[in-house]
Design an enzyme around this catalytic site. Structure first.
Site, PDB file in Angstrom:
ATOM      1  N   GLY A   1       0.808  -1.215   0.000  1.00  0.00           N
ATOM      2  CA  GLY A   1       0.000   0.000   0.000  1.00  0.00           C
ATOM      3  C   GLY A   1       0.836   1.257   0.000  1.00  0.00           C
TER       4      GLY A   1
ATOM      5  CG  ASP B   1       4.166   6.471 -14.117  1.00  0.00           C
ATOM      6  OD1 ASP B   1       4.980   6.935 -13.297  1.00  0.00           O
ATOM      7  OD2 ASP B   1       4.502   5.859 -15.149  1.00  0.00           O
TER       8      ASP B   1
END
Length: 321
Positions: A241, A269
Site C-alpha cells: 500500500g 504513475d
C-alpha cells in the site's frame, strides 16, 4: 468522501517527456506506441476527472510522430496547448525488447530529444506565464534528469517563481540511475527539487536506491523529506500500500489484493494520478492513498502502461459516488 462534482477542481499542469515506444521483437513483431512516466499520469488523471483537462508541458518535433502523439494526447483529454514544437529536434524513442523467455530489456534514444531543450525554447517564458494561473504543477525526477545542467537550473528557478506565486508543486523522484552522472549528482539536484515541493509521491525502492542504503521504515523516508520542507509526503510501498505523513500525523493505507500481476509498468504513475485526482476533489491524504492504491492495483493486472479506458471507468464512477 468528498464528491468531485461538488468540489472545485484545481487546474493542473504536468511537466515531462513523452517518447515513441517500440515494443516486441526487433524487426519482427514490433508495435509502435508512445509513453512516458508523466504522460501516463496525465492520461489517468484526465480519465478520472474528465472535466479537469490537465495541461502537458513538454517539447516535441514537427515530424509525423510528434503530430500523432499530440493527437493521441488530446483524444485522451490532455491539453497540449502548452506543448512546444521544436522543428529542429525529434521526440525521444525507447524500445522494449522481449526475449523468448518473456524477459524485458529497455533501450533509449533520447540524448538529443526535443524535450531535452524545453527550457531553451524561445516560447518557454510564455509557458511559464501561463503556468502562474494553475493551482498545481506536477513533475518527476525524470523531468529534471533529462535536461542539461543549465536547463535544470532554469526549470528549478521557474518552479521557485511559480511557488512564490502560490502554485503548489508535486513531485515523484522516479530515480533512474542511467539518467544521472552518479547518485551524488542525483541527490544534489533532486534535493533542490524536493526543497521546492509541497507534495512528494515517492517510492520506497527508489529512495533506497538513491541513497544507496536500506531504509528500515518508510517513516525514515518521510522524516527526510519533511526536513527538506515538504508538507505532504506519500511513500508508495508496492503491494503493502502506501504511507502518508503530514503535520506530525501518519498512517498506512493497505494495498489492494491482486491475485495475478501481469505488468507493473506505470503502477506508480497511475497511483500518482488517482492521488492527485482525489486531492483535487478535496479528499484527505488517507483517502487519496486509497484511490491511488485502487487504480495501481487495476493497472498492474493488464499489459502495458495505459490500460483500456473501460478498465478505469468504474473507478471514476466510484470516486464520484
Amino acid at each position: 468522501m468528498a464528491n468531485p462534482s461538488t468540489v472545485k477542481q484545481n487546474k493542473i499542469a504536468i511537466i515531462g517527456e513523452c517518447m515513441i515506444e517500440l515494443s516486441g521483437k526487433p524487426f519482427a513483431s514490433q508495435t509502435q506506441n508512445f509513453g512516458g512516466d508523466t504522460l501516463n499520469t496525465a492520461v489517468y488523471l484526465s480519465r478520472l476527472l474528465p472535466s479537469l483537462i490537465p495541461s502537458y508541458v513538454t517539447a516535441v518535433g514537427a515530424d509525423t510522430y510528434s503530430k500523432m502523439m499530440l493527437s493521441a494526447w488530446e483524444s485522451e483529454g490532455v491539453d497540449a496547448s502548452l506543448t512546444l514544437v521544436n522543428p529542429d529536434k525529434l521526440p525521444g524513442m525507447y524500445a522494449i525488447e522481449i526475449d523468448d523467455d518473456g524477459e524485458r530489456s529497455f533501450h533509449y534514444w533520447r540524448n538529443d530529444s526535443a524535450a531535452r531543450y524545453l527550457c531553451e525554447h524561445e516560447d518557454f517564458n510564455d509557458v511559464v506565464s501561463s503556468l502562474k494561473s494553475v493551482d498545481l504543477v506536477y513533475l518527476s525526477g525524470i523531468s529534471l534528469a533529462i535536461l542539461p545542467d543549465h536547463g535544470k537550473v532554469k526549470l528549478l528557478n521557474t518552479l521557485a517563481q511559480l511557488k512564490s506565486s502560490g502554485v503548489k508543486i508535486a513531485v515523484d523522484s522516479n530515480y533512474r540511475p542511467r539518467l544521472w552522472r552518479n547518485a551524488t549528482d542525483a541527490c544534489e539536484w533532486l534535493g533542490k527539487l524536493y526543497q521546492l515541493s509541497d507534495i512528494a509521491l515517492v517510492t520506497a525502492d527508489d529512495e533506497e536506491l538513491l541513497l544507496g542504503r536500506k531504509l528500515s521504515e518508510p517513516q525514515v523516508i518521510a522524516r527526510r523529506l519533511h526536513s527538506l520542507g515538504i508538507k505532504q509526503v506519500v511513500v508508495k510501498l508496492g503491494s503493502d500500500g502506501a504511507m502518508w505523513s503530514q503535520a506530525g500525523n501518519q498512517g498506512v493505507v493497505s494495498g489492494n489484493k491482486v491475485t495475478q500481476v501481469i505488468d507493473t509498468t506505470a503502477a506508480g504513475d497511475s497511483f500518482n494520478a488517482a492521488y492527485l485526482a482525489a486531492w483535487c476533489s478535496g479528499m484527505e491524504m488517507a483517502e487519496c492513498c486509497y484511490w491511488g492504491n485502487k487504480l495501481a492495483a487495476q493497472v498492474i493486472q493488464h499489459k502495458g502502461a495505459i490500460i483500456p479506458v473501460e478498465q478505469t471507468r468504474y473507478i471514476t464512477e466510484l470516486m464520484s459516488d
